[in-house]
Design an enzyme around this catalytic site. Structure first.
Site, short mmCIF file in Angstrom:
data_model
loop_
_atom_site.label_atom_id
_atom_site.label_comp_id
_atom_site.label_asym_id
_atom_site.label_seq_id
_atom_site.Cartn_x
_atom_site.Cartn_y
_atom_site.Cartn_z
N SER A 1 -1.85 2.50 9.47
CA SER A 1 -1.73 1.64 8.29
C SER A 1 -1.92 2.46 7.04
O SER A 1 -2.62 3.48 7.04
CB SER A 1 -2.80 0.56 8.34
OG SER A 1 -4.06 1.18 8.17
N LYS A 2 -1.29 1.98 5.97
CA LYS A 2 -1.34 2.77 4.74
C LYS A 2 -2.74 2.79 4.13
O LYS A 2 -3.02 3.59 3.26
CB LYS A 2 -0.30 2.31 3.74
CG LYS A 2 -0.39 0.90 3.27
CD LYS A 2 0.74 0.66 2.27
CE LYS A 2 0.91 -0.83 2.02
NZ LYS A 2 2.18 -1.18 1.46
N ARG A 3 -3.60 1.91 4.60
CA ARG A 3 -4.98 1.95 4.11
C ARG A 3 -5.68 3.23 4.56
O ARG A 3 -6.58 3.72 3.90
CB ARG A 3 -5.78 0.75 4.65
CG ARG A 3 -5.26 -0.58 4.17
CD ARG A 3 -6.00 -1.06 2.95
NE ARG A 3 -5.15 -1.87 2.10
CZ ARG A 3 -5.27 -3.17 1.90
NH1 ARG A 3 -6.24 -3.81 2.47
NH2 ARG A 3 -4.46 -3.82 1.10
N LYS A 4 -5.27 3.73 5.74
CA LYS A 4 -5.97 4.89 6.29
C LYS A 4 -5.17 6.18 6.27
O LYS A 4 -5.72 7.26 6.33
CB LYS A 4 -6.37 4.59 7.74
CG LYS A 4 -7.30 3.41 7.83
CD LYS A 4 -8.03 3.36 9.14
CE LYS A 4 -9.05 2.21 9.09
NZ LYS A 4 -9.31 1.64 10.38
N ASN A 5 -3.87 6.06 6.23
CA ASN A 5 -3.00 7.22 6.34
C ASN A 5 -1.77 6.95 5.49
O ASN A 5 -1.31 5.82 5.47
CB ASN A 5 -2.51 7.30 7.79
CG ASN A 5 -2.94 8.56 8.48
OD1 ASN A 5 -2.98 9.62 7.86
ND2 ASN A 5 -3.26 8.45 9.73
#
Ligand code: GLU
Length: 494
Positions: A253-257
Site C-alpha cells: 500500500s502507498k501508505r508504507k511503500n
C-alpha cells in the site's frame, strides 16, 4: 487450436500501480510463451473516478517497462474499441438479454431502504449479502415506482444457498458459499455497467482465453462464472496471482511503500531492472538466477512455477538489483543514455531554468541550487527543521494532511496545487509562508532554494509525496495513536 489471448484491464483511476505492471508482465509472458496475444483494455466505467490523465500514465509506464500489447486503445485491433466508455450501449443490450431470460431483475429499492435492509440482516446475525428475495417488492409497488419513473438498477439473480466451485489454474478448486454472494448490480441507475458485467462481456467478445489477475478478484469469480452460464458462453481459464506485499507482509500500500511506477521512474530505476524485479514476484527462473531479461522470462515462463506465498516487494532488494544492472549492463555510453532519458534532457532541464535564472550569478551556482531536482530523498534530519517553531505534533499533522490532500489531486499542476495549500494553511491558521516553511525543507532539503510550489509541480506528485513522507520519518514518524487522531480530524475537514 484456439490462440491464447490474455489481457490486462486497468481502471484509470489513479497512479500507474506496480501491481498493474506485475499482472501485465505475467499476462504478457503467458501469452508469448504460448505464441498468443496480449491485449490492453481500459475499464473506465466509473466515470467519476476515471481520468484520461491516469490512462495516459498507465499506458506510458507499461510501455516504459517494455510491456508491449498487441491490441489496445492506442494501437487498435480487430475487437475494439478497447475503452469501455466507448463501447456504447452494448452492455445495456446484454443486460436486457438477461432481464428477458429471467436471469436478472430491475431493482427499484432506494438507498435508504437498502441501508435498512442491511442493518436488519446484521441485527438478525445474518450475512450481509442481499439476495433477490430480500430485495423483492410487492408487484403493485414495483409497478407504481415504474410508473412514477423511479431510478432503478439491474441486478443479477444468484442462488441463495449451496456452494459454487471455481477452478483456478494455480489454486485448483475454490469453494465459495453462495450465501456470501449478493445480487450484484450489473447496470447502474445511470445506465452504465458495473465492472462485473462489462468485464465478462468484454472478455468474451475480445476472445480472452486466460484471465490472470490479482487474488483480490477471487470473490468475484462466482458471479462471473454464473454470468458466463447465463449467457451460454465459455468462461476463460482463471488464474489468481498472489498479491504483492510490504515487507511486513501486509498488502502493498502507498501508505508504507511507494506503489506508483512514476515514483520508481523519477527515482532513477532502470525499466529493465524493475521489470526483472517484478518477474521475481512469486516466480523464479528454472535455474533460480535473480537477474534475467524480459526475453529470457518469456522464453522460460511457466505459470506452474508461481508460488502463492505472498511475494514481498522489497525496495532494498530492488535497489540492489538496479545497481547490478547499472554496473554490469551499462558502459559509459549506456549510462549516459540512461541519464539523458531520466532527467538530463532538454524537456526536464528547461522546466528548471526559469526557477534558477533569477537566482544565479554564475553558471556554477546552478548545481547547488537545483541539485534537488536531480535527487531522491534530500539529506535532511531533525535538525533541518530547527527554524520551524510549530509544535512537533502540529508539524507532523501539517505534513500528513498535505500528503493526504495531494493524493487526491488528479491533474498535477500549479492551479490544482495552490487551492489545496491555501485551504490547509487556512485550516492550520497559518500564513501561507509559515505553512510552507517546513514543506520547503521537506521538498528542497534546505531553507533557501527555488520556489517550493514550482518544485512540487516539476518533481511530480509521487516524488513530492515521497519527500513529505520522508520528512515525517526523519522527524520521528507518526505513532499509531496519533495516526488515528489525524485520520479522524482529516475526515471531518472534508
Ligand atoms: N478493472 C479491474 C482492475 O482494475 C480488472 C480486474 C480483472 O482483471 O478482472 O483491476
Amino acid at each position: 487450436m484456439t490462440t491464447v489471448r490474455t489481457r490486462i484491464a486497468p481502471s484509470p483511476t489513479g497512479d500507474p500501480h506496480v501491481g498493474t505492471a506485475y499482472v501485465a508482465l505475467f499476462n504478457l509472458c503467458f501469452a508469448r510463451q504460448h505464441g498468443g496475444q496480449f491485449i490492453l483494455r481500459i475499464e473506465d466505467t466509473d466515470r467519476q473516478r476515471s481520468t484520461s490523465e491516469s490512462e495516459r500514465m498507465i499506458l506510458d509506464s507499461l510501455r516504459w517497462l517494455g510491456l508491449e500489447w498487441d491490441e489496445g486503445p492506442d494501437v487498435g485491433g480487430p475487437h475494439g474499441p478497447y475503452r469501455q466508455s466507448e463501447r456504447g450501449d452494448l452492455y445495456a443490450q446484454y443486460a436486457q438479454q438477461l432481464l428477458e431470460a429471467g436471469h436478472a431483475f430491475k431493482c427499484y429499492r432506494s438507498s435508504d431502504e437498502l441501508d435498512e435492509l442491511r442493518e436488519a440482516r446484521k441485527a438478525e446475525g445474518l450475512h450481509a449479502a442481499l439476495k433477490p428475495a430480500d430485495l423483492a417488492l410487492p408487484q403493485a409497488e414495483v409497478e407504481r415506482r415504474e410508473a412514477e419513473g423511479w431510478p432503478y438498477v439491474v441486478r443479477m439473480k444468484v442462488p441463495s444457498e449451496g456452494v459454487c466451485v471455481v477452478e483456478d489454474m494455480l489454486r485448483g478448486s475454490i469453494d465459495v458459499d453462495w450465501t456470501q454472494v449478493d445480487a450484484q448490480i450489473l447496470l447502474k441507475s445511470d445506465g452504465m455497467p458495473t465492472y462485473h458485467l462489462a468485464n465478462v462481456i468484454d472478455d468474451h467478445l475480445m476472445r480472452i482465453t486466460h484471465v490472470l489477475r490479482g487474488e483480490e478478484w477471487i470473490n468475484s469469480a462466482p458471479k462471473h462464472q454464473l454470468l458466463y452460464e447465463y449467457f451460454g458462453w465459455q468462461m476463460p481459464v482463471l488464474c489468481h496471482l498472489p498479491l504483492l506485499r510490504n515487507p511486513d507482509k501486509t498488502k502493498l500500500s502507498k501508505r508504507k511503500n511507494p506503489t506508483s511506477i512514476n515514483y520508481y521512474r523519477r527515482m532513477g530505476f532502470l525499466p529493465q531492472a524493475l521489470t526483472n524485479y517484478l518477474g521475481r514476484m512469486g516466480w523464479s527462473m528454472p535455474d533460480e538466477r535473480e537477474k534475467f531479461s524480459l526475453g529470457e522470462m518469456m522464453a522460460h515462463f511457466d505459470i506452474q512455477r508461481v508460488s502463492l506465498g505472498g511475494p514481498v516487494f522489497d525496495l532494498e532488494k530492488l535497489t540492489w538489483l538496479n545497481g547490478v544492472y547499472i554496473r554490469e549492463d551499462l558502459d559509459d555510453q549506456g549510462l549516459l543514455l540512461a541519464l539523458r532519458e531520466w532527467a538530463f534532457n532538454e524537456d526536464y532541464v528547461s522546466q528548471i531554468l526559469p526557477q534558477v535564472r533569477p537566482r544565479i550569478e554564475t553558471l556554477s551556482d546552478v548545481a547547488p541550487l537545483a541539485g534537488h531536482f536531480f535527487s531522491g530523498m534530500p539529506p535532511i534530519d531533525e535538525r533541518s527543521f530547527e527554524s520551524i517553531t510549530l509544535e512537533r505534533g502540529e508539524l507532523l499533522k501539517l505534513l500528513q494532511f498535505l500528503i493526504w490532500r495531494l493524493e487526491r489531486v488528479s491533474f498535477w499542476d500549479k492551479d490544482s496545487l495552490l487551492p489545496e495549500v491555501k485551504r490547509l494553511s487556512n485550516y492550520f491558521e497559518l500564513k501561507m509562508k509559515v505553512f510552507l516553511a517546513p514543506v520547503f525543507i521537506a521538498i528542497t532539503g534546505s531553507t533557501t532554494s527555488t520556489s517550493v510550489m514550482d518544485a512540487m509541480v516539476i518533481l511530480g506528485s509521487d516524488m513530492t509525496r515521497a519527500r513529505l513522507r520522508h520528512a515525517i520519518l526523519v522527524l520521528g514518524g507518526i505513532s499509531k495513536k496519533q495516526a488515528k487522531g489525524f485520520e479522524k480530524e482529516f475526515r471531518a475537514l472534508e
